[in-house]
Design a protein around this motif. Structure first.
Motif, mmCIF file in Angstrom:
data_model
loop_
_atom_site.group_PDB
_atom_site.id
_atom_site.type_symbol
_atom_site.label_atom_id
_atom_site.label_comp_id
_atom_site.label_asym_id
_atom_site.label_seq_id
_atom_site.Cartn_x
_atom_site.Cartn_y
_atom_site.Cartn_z
ATOM 1 N N ARG A 16 25.422 9.628 2.399
ATOM 2 C CA ARG A 16 25.447 8.307 3.035
ATOM 3 C C ARG A 16 26.670 7.546 2.534
ATOM 4 N N LEU A 17 27.465 7.024 3.476
ATOM 5 C CA LEU A 17 28.682 6.310 3.125
ATOM 6 C C LEU A 17 28.512 4.794 3.194
ATOM 7 N N ASP A 18 27.804 4.309 4.224
ATOM 8 C CA ASP A 18 27.670 2.867 4.428
ATOM 9 C C ASP A 18 26.614 2.629 5.495
ATOM 10 N N GLU A 22 21.583 -1.608 12.480
ATOM 11 C CA GLU A 22 20.870 -0.408 12.934
ATOM 12 C C GLU A 22 21.658 0.882 12.732
ATOM 13 N N LEU A 23 22.885 0.794 12.232
ATOM 14 C CA LEU A 23 23.716 1.980 12.047
ATOM 15 C C LEU A 23 23.823 2.354 10.569
ATOM 16 N N ALA A 24 23.658 3.633 10.301
ATOM 17 C CA ALA A 24 23.866 4.169 8.954
ATOM 18 C C ALA A 24 24.922 5.264 9.068
ATOM 19 N N LEU A 25 26.004 5.110 8.330
ATOM 20 C CA LEU A 25 27.125 6.040 8.393
ATOM 21 C C LEU A 25 26.987 7.095 7.305
ATOM 22 N N VAL A 91 31.431 -6.863 10.179
ATOM 23 C CA VAL A 91 31.231 -5.937 11.301
ATOM 24 C C VAL A 91 32.528 -5.193 11.601
ATOM 25 N N ARG A 92 33.650 -5.897 11.586
ATOM 26 C CA ARG A 92 34.949 -5.245 11.818
ATOM 27 C C ARG A 92 35.220 -4.190 10.736
ATOM 28 N N ASP A 93 34.954 -4.559 9.475
ATOM 29 C CA ASP A 93 35.171 -3.609 8.373
ATOM 30 C C ASP A 93 34.291 -2.377 8.527
ATOM 31 N N PHE A 94 33.059 -2.581 8.976
ATOM 32 C CA PHE A 94 32.156 -1.452 9.184
ATOM 33 C C PHE A 94 32.678 -0.563 10.319
ATOM 34 N N ALA A 95 33.176 -1.161 11.388
ATOM 35 C CA ALA A 95 33.755 -0.385 12.498
ATOM 36 C C ALA A 95 34.949 0.437 12.006
ATOM 37 N N VAL A 96 35.775 -0.156 11.145
ATOM 38 C CA VAL A 96 36.919 0.563 10.574
ATOM 39 C C VAL A 96 36.425 1.713 9.693
ATOM 40 N N ALA A 97 35.368 1.483 8.912
ATOM 41 C CA ALA A 97 34.807 2.553 8.075
ATOM 42 C C ALA A 97 34.335 3.714 8.952
ATOM 43 N N ILE A 98 33.723 3.407 10.078
ATOM 44 C CA ILE A 98 33.279 4.467 10.999
ATOM 45 C C ILE A 98 34.497 5.207 11.550
#
Length: 177
Positions: A16-18, A22-25, A91-98
């Motif tokens: 698990r990264l982040d 509702e999303l788990a990366l 949210v933007r940072d999470f999108a970049v992580a994905i």
């Protein structure tokens, strides 16, 4: 080497990264948990897009098959309900992580055939190279031959038989082997 080949062929979901909402990366998948259930989406070939709207920030996930999932993140504005709110930067940072995880996965998948061939070749070479086993078998045969020819062996066998008989006399049974 066999385990390494199995891990390369089927890496599973990965660590698990982040997570956010509702999303788990994970290293190889993104898991969506919604009111309709849980779904795993492979990162390989995934397209990720961030958009902001009047009420929600959104992350759009477009799978390699073309199927699209939208994750909604309500803005950090005063609200009447007790719904969780999200900062736009988070949210933007999470999108970049994905997106970065997708890039890593695409690189992993591109290198996979070469890695598999390399490890499979190493395994084949290890199976063919039996020099260590042959040396051990030869050494064992030498030790067995030397023990068979040992002049003190007969005396040791006689002493062992006498000790076993004494043990049986004292205890009523032969000792465990």
């Amino acid at each position: 080497m066999e385990q390494q080949i199995a891990r390369l062929r089927n890496p599973g979901i990965g660590e698990r990264l982040d997570d956010l909402g509702e999303l788990a990366l994970f290293k190889h998948f993104i898991v969506v948990t919604s009111t309709t259930g849980t779904r795993s989406i492979p990162l390989d070939g995934l397209d990720v897009r961030f958009e902001t709207g009047q009420i929600n920030h959104s992350i759009y996930l477009t799978e390699a098959t073309g199927r699209v999932h939208r994750a909604k993140y309500p803005h950090l504005l005063p609200a009447m309900d007790d719904q969780q709110k999200f900062d736009e930067d988070a949210v933007r940072d999470f999108a970049v992580a994905i997106q970065n995880a997708v890039a890593d996965e695409n690189t992993f998948r591109a290198r996979l055939p070469t890695q598999l061939k390399k490890v499979e070749k190493e395994l084949e070479d290890a199976r063919v190279d039996t020099r260590a086993q042959e040396a051990a078998r030869k050494r064992l045969a030498q030790v067995r031959q030397r023990n068979r020819q040992d002049p003190q062996r007969k005396a040791a066998d006689v002493a062992l038989d006498e000790a076993l008989k004494d043990w049986e006399t004292l205890t009523g049974r032969i000792p465990p082997a």
